[in-house]
Design a protein around this motif. Structure first.
Motif, PDB file in Angstrom:
ATOM      1  N   ARG A 147     -47.097  -4.421   8.386  1.00 56.91           N
ATOM      2  CA  ARG A 147     -47.102  -2.968   8.598  1.00 56.91           C
ATOM      3  C   ARG A 147     -45.665  -2.488   8.644  1.00 56.91           C
ATOM      4  O   ARG A 147     -44.733  -3.253   8.875  1.00 56.91           O
ATOM      5  CB  ARG A 147     -47.820  -2.616   9.887  1.00 56.91           C
ATOM      6  CG  ARG A 147     -47.167  -3.173  11.128  1.00 56.91           C
ATOM      7  CD  ARG A 147     -47.998  -2.902  12.341  1.00 56.91           C
ATOM      8  NE  ARG A 147     -47.466  -3.602  13.498  1.00 56.91           N
ATOM      9  CZ  ARG A 147     -48.107  -3.726  14.618  1.00 56.91           C
ATOM     10  NH1 ARG A 147     -49.310  -3.216  14.757  1.00 56.91           N
ATOM     11  NH2 ARG A 147     -47.572  -4.354  15.625  1.00 56.91           N
ATOM     12  N   PHE A 148     -45.503  -1.188   8.382  1.00 56.00           N
ATOM     13  CA  PHE A 148     -44.179  -0.611   8.547  1.00 56.00           C
ATOM     14  C   PHE A 148     -44.313   0.776   9.151  1.00 56.00           C
ATOM     15  O   PHE A 148     -45.349   1.423   9.079  1.00 56.00           O
ATOM     16  CB  PHE A 148     -43.384  -0.575   7.229  1.00 56.00           C
ATOM     17  CG  PHE A 148     -43.818   0.476   6.238  1.00 56.00           C
ATOM     18  CD1 PHE A 148     -43.306   1.765   6.292  1.00 56.00           C
ATOM     19  CD2 PHE A 148     -44.716   0.163   5.229  1.00 56.00           C
ATOM     20  CE1 PHE A 148     -43.695   2.727   5.366  1.00 56.00           C
ATOM     21  CE2 PHE A 148     -45.104   1.105   4.294  1.00 56.00           C
ATOM     22  CZ  PHE A 148     -44.592   2.394   4.369  1.00 56.00           C
ATOM     23  N   ARG A 149     -43.222   1.180   9.766  1.00 57.53           N
ATOM     24  CA  ARG A 149     -43.130   2.517  10.327  1.00 57.53           C
ATOM     25  C   ARG A 149     -41.822   3.103   9.831  1.00 57.53           C
ATOM     26  O   ARG A 149     -40.771   2.453   9.878  1.00 57.53           O
ATOM     27  CB  ARG A 149     -43.125   2.446  11.849  1.00 57.53           C
ATOM     28  CG  ARG A 149     -43.040   3.799  12.487  1.00 57.53           C
ATOM     29  CD  ARG A 149     -43.223   3.676  13.983  1.00 57.53           C
ATOM     30  NE  ARG A 149     -43.237   4.965  14.590  1.00 57.53           N
ATOM     31  CZ  ARG A 149     -42.512   5.289  15.642  1.00 57.53           C
ATOM     32  NH1 ARG A 149     -41.741   4.397  16.219  1.00 57.53           N
ATOM     33  NH2 ARG A 149     -42.578   6.495  16.137  1.00 57.53           N
ATOM     34  N   ALA A 150     -41.882   4.310   9.321  1.00 55.64           N
ATOM     35  CA  ALA A 150     -40.691   5.022   8.859  1.00 55.64           C
ATOM     36  C   ALA A 150     -40.720   6.401   9.513  1.00 55.64           C
ATOM     37  O   ALA A 150     -41.734   7.089   9.466  1.00 55.64           O
ATOM     38  CB  ALA A 150     -40.693   5.153   7.343  1.00 55.64           C
ATOM     39  N   ARG A 151     -39.628   6.763  10.131  1.00 54.18           N
ATOM     40  CA  ARG A 151     -39.563   8.077  10.776  1.00 54.18           C
ATOM     41  C   ARG A 151     -38.180   8.679  10.566  1.00 54.18           C
ATOM     42  O   ARG A 151     -37.206   7.965  10.332  1.00 54.18           O
ATOM     43  CB  ARG A 151     -39.907   7.991  12.255  1.00 54.18           C
ATOM     44  CG  ARG A 151     -39.017   7.099  13.058  1.00 54.18           C
ATOM     45  CD  ARG A 151     -39.516   6.951  14.497  1.00 54.18           C
ATOM     46  NE  ARG A 151     -38.749   5.946  15.199  1.00 54.18           N
ATOM     47  CZ  ARG A 151     -37.612   6.169  15.841  1.00 54.18           C
ATOM     48  NH1 ARG A 151     -37.101   7.384  15.874  1.00 54.18           N
ATOM     49  NH2 ARG A 151     -36.978   5.191  16.449  1.00 54.18           N
ATOM     50  N   MET A 152     -38.130   9.978  10.643  1.00 55.15           N
ATOM     51  CA  MET A 152     -36.864  10.681  10.458  1.00 55.15           C
ATOM     52  C   MET A 152     -36.032  10.577  11.730  1.00 55.15           C
ATOM     53  O   MET A 152     -36.566  10.606  12.836  1.00 55.15           O
ATOM     54  CB  MET A 152     -37.113  12.144  10.118  1.00 55.15           C
ATOM     55  CG  MET A 152     -37.735  12.327   8.756  1.00 55.15           C
ATOM     56  SD  MET A 152     -37.850  14.058   8.255  1.00 55.15           S
ATOM     57  CE  MET A 152     -39.385  14.496   9.044  1.00 55.15           C
ATOM     58  N   HIS A 153     -34.735  10.449  11.541  1.00 61.84           N
ATOM     59  CA  HIS A 153     -33.806  10.481  12.670  1.00 61.84           C
ATOM     60  C   HIS A 153     -33.727  11.926  13.138  1.00 61.84           C
ATOM     61  O   HIS A 153     -33.699  12.847  12.323  1.00 61.84           O
ATOM     62  CB  HIS A 153     -32.432   9.967  12.237  1.00 61.84           C
ATOM     63  CG  HIS A 153     -31.492   9.797  13.368  1.00 61.84           C
ATOM     64  ND1 HIS A 153     -30.679  10.805  13.815  1.00 61.84           N
ATOM     65  CD2 HIS A 153     -31.243   8.726  14.157  1.00 61.84           C
ATOM     66  CE1 HIS A 153     -29.958  10.363  14.837  1.00 61.84           C
ATOM     67  NE2 HIS A 153     -30.291   9.101  15.058  1.00 61.84           N
ATOM     68  N   GLY A 154     -33.672  12.138  14.412  1.00 62.69           N
ATOM     69  CA  GLY A 154     -33.734  13.481  14.959  1.00 62.69           C
ATOM     70  C   GLY A 154     -32.587  14.398  14.593  1.00 62.69           C
ATOM     71  O   GLY A 154     -32.785  15.570  14.311  1.00 62.69           O
ATOM     72  N   SER A 155     -31.342  13.891  14.547  1.00 62.03           N
ATOM     73  CA  SER A 155     -30.216  14.809  14.424  1.00 62.03           C
ATOM     74  C   SER A 155     -29.499  14.789  13.071  1.00 62.03           C
ATOM     75  O   SER A 155     -28.755  15.705  12.774  1.00 62.03           O
ATOM     76  CB  SER A 155     -29.196  14.513  15.530  1.00 62.03           C
ATOM     77  OG  SER A 155     -28.751  13.175  15.428  1.00 62.03           O
ATOM     78  N   ASP A 156     -29.664  13.758  12.272  1.00 69.92           N
ATOM     79  CA  ASP A 156     -29.008  13.750  10.968  1.00 69.92           C
ATOM     80  C   ASP A 156     -29.953  13.261   9.881  1.00 69.92           C
ATOM     81  O   ASP A 156     -30.992  12.702  10.182  1.00 69.92           O
ATOM     82  CB  ASP A 156     -27.702  12.925  10.969  1.00 69.92           C
ATOM     83  CG  ASP A 156     -27.741  11.686  11.810  1.00 69.92           C
ATOM     84  OD1 ASP A 156     -28.000  11.810  13.001  1.00 69.92           O
ATOM     85  OD2 ASP A 156     -27.500  10.591  11.268  1.00 69.92           O
ATOM     86  N   PRO A 157     -29.586  13.499   8.624  1.00 67.88           N
ATOM     87  CA  PRO A 157     -30.476  13.101   7.527  1.00 67.88           C
ATOM     88  C   PRO A 157     -30.495  11.578   7.355  1.00 67.88           C
ATOM     89  O   PRO A 157     -29.721  10.999   6.595  1.00 67.88           O
ATOM     90  CB  PRO A 157     -29.889  13.804   6.304  1.00 67.88           C
ATOM     91  CG  PRO A 157     -28.452  13.996   6.635  1.00 67.88           C
ATOM     92  CD  PRO A 157     -28.386  14.172   8.126  1.00 67.88           C
ATOM     93  N   ALA A 158     -31.369  10.957   8.121  1.00 64.06           N
ATOM     94  CA  ALA A 158     -31.496   9.502   8.086  1.00 64.06           C
ATOM     95  C   ALA A 158     -32.945   9.144   8.358  1.00 64.06           C
ATOM     96  O   ALA A 158     -33.720   9.957   8.877  1.00 64.06           O
ATOM     97  CB  ALA A 158     -30.583   8.856   9.120  1.00 64.06           C
ATOM     98  N   ILE A 159     -33.280   7.923   8.008  1.00 62.55           N
ATOM     99  CA  ILE A 159     -34.624   7.422   8.258  1.00 62.55           C
ATOM    100  C   ILE A 159     -34.485   6.112   9.031  1.00 62.55           C
ATOM    101  O   ILE A 159     -33.519   5.369   8.848  1.00 62.55           O
ATOM    102  CB  ILE A 159     -35.394   7.234   6.943  1.00 62.55           C
ATOM    103  CG1 ILE A 159     -36.856   7.034   7.207  1.00 62.55           C
ATOM    104  CG2 ILE A 159     -34.865   6.095   6.131  1.00 62.55           C
ATOM    105  CD1 ILE A 159     -37.738   7.720   6.216  1.00 62.55           C
ATOM    106  N   ILE A 160     -35.442   5.879   9.914  1.00 62.42           N
ATOM    107  CA  ILE A 160     -35.473   4.645  10.694  1.00 62.42           C
ATOM    108  C   ILE A 160     -36.751   3.919  10.313  1.00 62.42           C
ATOM    109  O   ILE A 160     -37.842   4.486  10.407  1.00 62.42           O
ATOM    110  CB  ILE A 160     -35.440   4.928  12.205  1.00 62.42           C
ATOM    111  CG1 ILE A 160     -34.157   5.677  12.553  1.00 62.42           C
ATOM    112  CG2 ILE A 160     -35.569   3.633  12.994  1.00 62.42           C
ATOM    113  CD1 ILE A 160     -34.111   6.223  13.945  1.00 62.42           C
ATOM    114  N   ILE A 161     -36.591   2.676   9.865  1.00 61.94           N
ATOM    115  CA  ILE A 161     -37.772   1.898   9.481  1.00 61.94           C
ATOM    116  C   ILE A 161     -37.871   0.645  10.341  1.00 61.94           C
ATOM    117  O   ILE A 161     -36.862   0.105  10.806  1.00 61.94           O
ATOM    118  CB  ILE A 161     -37.772   1.509   7.988  1.00 61.94           C
ATOM    119  CG1 ILE A 161     -36.611   0.590   7.651  1.00 61.94           C
ATOM    120  CG2 ILE A 161     -37.772   2.731   7.100  1.00 61.94           C
ATOM    121  CD1 ILE A 161     -36.746  -0.093   6.330  1.00 61.94           C
TER     122      ILE A 161
END
Length: 149
Positions: free
Chosen positions: A94-108
């Motif tokens: 499984r994977f989870r990808a979410r947007m970083h709250g303050s800058d244009p980034a993704i956390i997986i």
């Protein structure tokens, strides 16, 4: 119902995002016996779900990337949860990808089910998809929805 589907159902009901969520439900006990048991359970849990940890990558358009990943993986997924980013569950990973709250980034985060050798392969696959998406965004080429692997 198979084990993977049952596990996905339980995770959806519990709002579980993996090992760290499990650890927050079962904090260490203050006694030496409790600490030993907690450590044993933690090692056992990590062995059940080897994890990449959180990987942060800057991207130009995180929302479009989440949509792209959903289109790539939705046909093969047992379950998809979009409550906080994108969580996609398969029978063995499984994977989870979410947007970083303050800058244009993704956390997986990538986790596999009892397979420490599969985790780095799926992590590399997902990171490759991110790079492919970013190259397409920079060159202005429309994204294709086919897997590279």
């Amino acid at each position: 119902m198979n084990i993977a589907k049952r596990s996905a159902d339980i995770e959806r009901q519990m709002g579980n995002v993996g090992v760290m969520a499990w650890l927050s439900l079962y904090p260490s006990l203050p006694s030496p016996v409790g600490a030993w048991l907690g450590s044993t359970l933690m090692v056992e849990r990590i062995g059940l779900f080897p994890s990449s940890g959180e990987i942060r990558r800057p991207v130009l358009d995180p929302a479009s990337l989440l949509t792209h990943l959903k289109s790539l993986y939705s046909q093969q997924a047992l379950d998809i949860d979009e409550r906080d980013g994108l969580k996609v569950i398969f029978s063995d990973w499984r994977f989870r990808a979410r947007m970083h709250g303050s800058d244009p980034a993704i956390i997986i985060t990538v986790e596999t089910r009892c397979d420490p050798l599969l985790m780095p392969l799926k992590t590399a696959e997902l990171l490759s998809q991110l790079e492919h998406f970013e190259k397409g965004m920079c060159s202005g080429i429309p994204q294709q929805t086919e897997e590279l692997f």
